[in-house]
Design an enzyme around this catalytic site. Structure first.
Site, PDB file in Angstrom:
ATOM      1  N   THR A 180       0.889  -1.153   0.000  1.00  0.00           N
ATOM      2  CA  THR A 180       0.000   0.000   0.000  1.00  0.00           C
ATOM      3  C   THR A 180       0.926   1.201   0.000  1.00  0.00           C
ATOM      4  OG1 THR A 180      -1.867  -1.000   1.186  1.00  0.00           O
ATOM      5  CG2 THR A 180      -1.588   1.335   1.494  1.00  0.00           C
ATOM      6  N   ARG A 208     -13.372  -7.608  -3.357  1.00  0.00           N
ATOM      7  CA  ARG A 208     -12.934  -7.400  -1.973  1.00  0.00           C
ATOM      8  C   ARG A 208     -12.435  -5.958  -1.798  1.00  0.00           C
ATOM      9  NH1 ARG A 208      -7.893  -5.653   0.409  1.00  0.00           N
ATOM     10  NH2 ARG A 208      -7.844  -6.402   2.545  1.00  0.00           N
ATOM     11  N   GLY A 210     -10.550  -3.334   0.853  1.00  0.00           N
ATOM     12  CA  GLY A 210      -9.734  -3.303   2.062  1.00  0.00           C
ATOM     13  C   GLY A 210     -10.007  -2.082   2.915  1.00  0.00           C
ATOM     14  N   ASP A 211      -9.066  -1.780   3.778  1.00  0.00           N
ATOM     15  CA  ASP A 211      -9.213  -0.652   4.702  1.00  0.00           C
ATOM     16  C   ASP A 211      -8.837   0.682   4.071  1.00  0.00           C
ATOM     17  OD1 ASP A 211      -6.548  -1.755   4.567  1.00  0.00           O
ATOM     18  OD2 ASP A 211      -5.997  -0.288   6.099  1.00  0.00           O
ATOM     19  N   THR A 231      -1.015   0.375   6.711  1.00  0.00           N
ATOM     20  CA  THR A 231      -0.732  -0.706   5.768  1.00  0.00           C
ATOM     21  C   THR A 231      -0.689  -2.034   6.513  1.00  0.00           C
ATOM     22  OG1 THR A 231       0.960  -1.713   4.334  1.00  0.00           O
ATOM     23  CG2 THR A 231       1.731  -0.080   5.926  1.00  0.00           C
ATOM     24  N   GLY A 232      -1.287  -3.049   5.906  1.00  0.00           N
ATOM     25  CA  GLY A 232      -1.364  -4.354   6.550  1.00  0.00           C
ATOM     26  C   GLY A 232      -2.684  -4.997   6.199  1.00  0.00           C
ATOM     27  N   GLY A 234      -6.026  -5.535   5.647  1.00  0.00           N
ATOM     28  CA  GLY A 234      -7.086  -4.543   5.770  1.00  0.00           C
ATOM     29  C   GLY A 234      -8.271  -4.955   6.622  1.00  0.00           C
TER      30      GLY A 234
HETATM   31  N1  ASP Z   1      -4.153  -2.544   3.661  1.00  0.00           N
HETATM   32  C1  ASP Z   1      -4.161  -3.058   2.327  1.00  0.00           C
HETATM   33  C2  ASP Z   1      -5.431  -3.804   2.078  1.00  0.00           C
HETATM   34  O1  ASP Z   1      -5.836  -4.579   2.924  1.00  0.00           O
HETATM   35  C3  ASP Z   1      -3.025  -3.957   2.004  1.00  0.00           C
HETATM   36  C4  ASP Z   1      -1.719  -3.700   2.666  1.00  0.00           C
HETATM   37  O2  ASP Z   1      -1.427  -2.592   3.083  1.00  0.00           O
HETATM   38  O3  ASP Z   1      -0.937  -4.633   2.764  1.00  0.00           O
HETATM   39  O4  ASP Z   1      -5.998  -3.652   1.028  1.00  0.00           O
END
Ligand code: ASP
Length: 324
Positions: A180, A208, A210-211, A231-232, A234
């Protein structure tokens, strides 16, 4: 009125799914850091010219969306159908105005469509075909879906399919799962802004979300409190209302930015084995960039005006172009 005692501040991230150092060549790491530097410089220039935090985070994110090294815009992750669905959002900490797009398939720079929505003040979040049509109406650059595809993402998709078939998803590397980009800024008037853009994760189900396009989850900004971009995975960020949780800890719990930003990432998420990271800035210009993975592409400007970029532990300082 110009508030001379307010320092400007800027920080960005390029995702917490950084590869192990041996997985990319020295030249590739250098190029990725160069892109981080270019993004930081683009945003910093705006802040130095008394530009707005909103313009600064947008400019930084556009540079990262256009870089092949980050999972946003060009070089974004492929979903289960081998296509790209892009999410992005931007928020103004002064007015709490926000704009976001999700599952967009043709907007070259999704963050620009999000910004138009923020300015329009009508819908906050547009999805899929509606988001693409809106971008076209605004005469933003639109591209074929394949424009975003790179060899690295094709390889990542086939690896994830193998993991899926073998039931070994849990062993997939963070770099295969994440990515991200995002930026947070404090401008010379004391205004905060945050922006985030992503391709989600490799082999994600079609549709889908995400966050990153969810205000309060992956992105949040409120003047005097903080601006956050996460980031992570979501799903966890949505369930914990991650970015707003940091703001609430500061606003209602009187926590410091560092303490609040670390709470979920180094606590709950870390304990559950959820790779996560974020960049955050508070109303005084303090910066926090926690992550619990091997590395996180990141960058910020120190109080003395030195730029710093990093992927793993080692930090690389650089000289930002001065005004005049
Ligand atoms: N947060 C992002 C999502 O879930 C992906 C990421 O940052 O790894 O879409």
């Amino acid at each position: 009125m110009h508030a001379h005692n307010i320092p400007v501040a800027l920080a960005l991230h390029g995702g917490c799914g950084v590869m192990a150092e041996h997985e990319m060549s020295t030249r590739e790491w250098q190029e990725a850091r160069d892109a981080l530097q270019a993004a930081l410089t683009a945003g910093w220039r705006i802040l130095q010219h008394q530009g707005s935090a909103l313009d600064a985070v947008q400019a930084a994110v556009v540079v990262l969306e256009d870089s092949i090294y980050f999972n946003a815009g060009y070089g974004a992750a492929l979903n289960a159908d081998g296509e790209h669905e892009l999410d992005a959002s931007i928020m103004d900490g002064t007015t709490l105005a926000a704009g976001a797009v999700c599952a967009a398939r043709h907007i070259r720079n999704p963050i620009l469509a999000a910004r138009y929505l923020l300015e329009g003040g009508d819908a906050v979040l547009l999805t899929g075909a509606g988001a693409d049509a809106y971008a076209q109406q605004q005469r933003l650059a639109c591209v074929e879906n394949q424009y975003f595809t790179t060899p690295r993402r094709i390889e990542a998709l086939s690896k994830m399919r193998e993991h899926q078939a073998a039931g070994t998803f849990k062993t997939a590397r963070e770099s295969e799962k994440h990515g991200t980009v995002g930026a947070v800024a404090l401008d010379s008037l004391g205004h905060l802004a945050a922006a985030t853009s992503t391709g989600g994760y490799t082999n994600k189900p079609v549709g889908r979300i995400g966050d990153s396009p969810i205000i309060g989850a992956g992105t949040y900004a409120r003047d005097g409190v903080c601006a956050v971009s996460g980031t992570g995975q979501g799903e966890l960020f949505i369930r914990h209302v991650f970015a707003h949780d940091i703001a609430a800890r500061i606003l209602y719990g009187n926590e410091t930015l560092e303490h609040a930003a670390q709470h979920l990432i180094m606590g709950t998420f870390h304990e559950q084995g959820i790779g996560a990271g974020a960049v955050a800035i508070d109303g005084q210009g303090n910066v926090s960039a926690p992550f619990n993975t091997l590395g996180m592409f990141r960058g910020w400007v120190n109080a003395d005006g030195t730029g710093v970029v990093a992927s793993h532990q080692q930090e690389f300082p650089f000289v930002l172009p001065s005004l005049v």
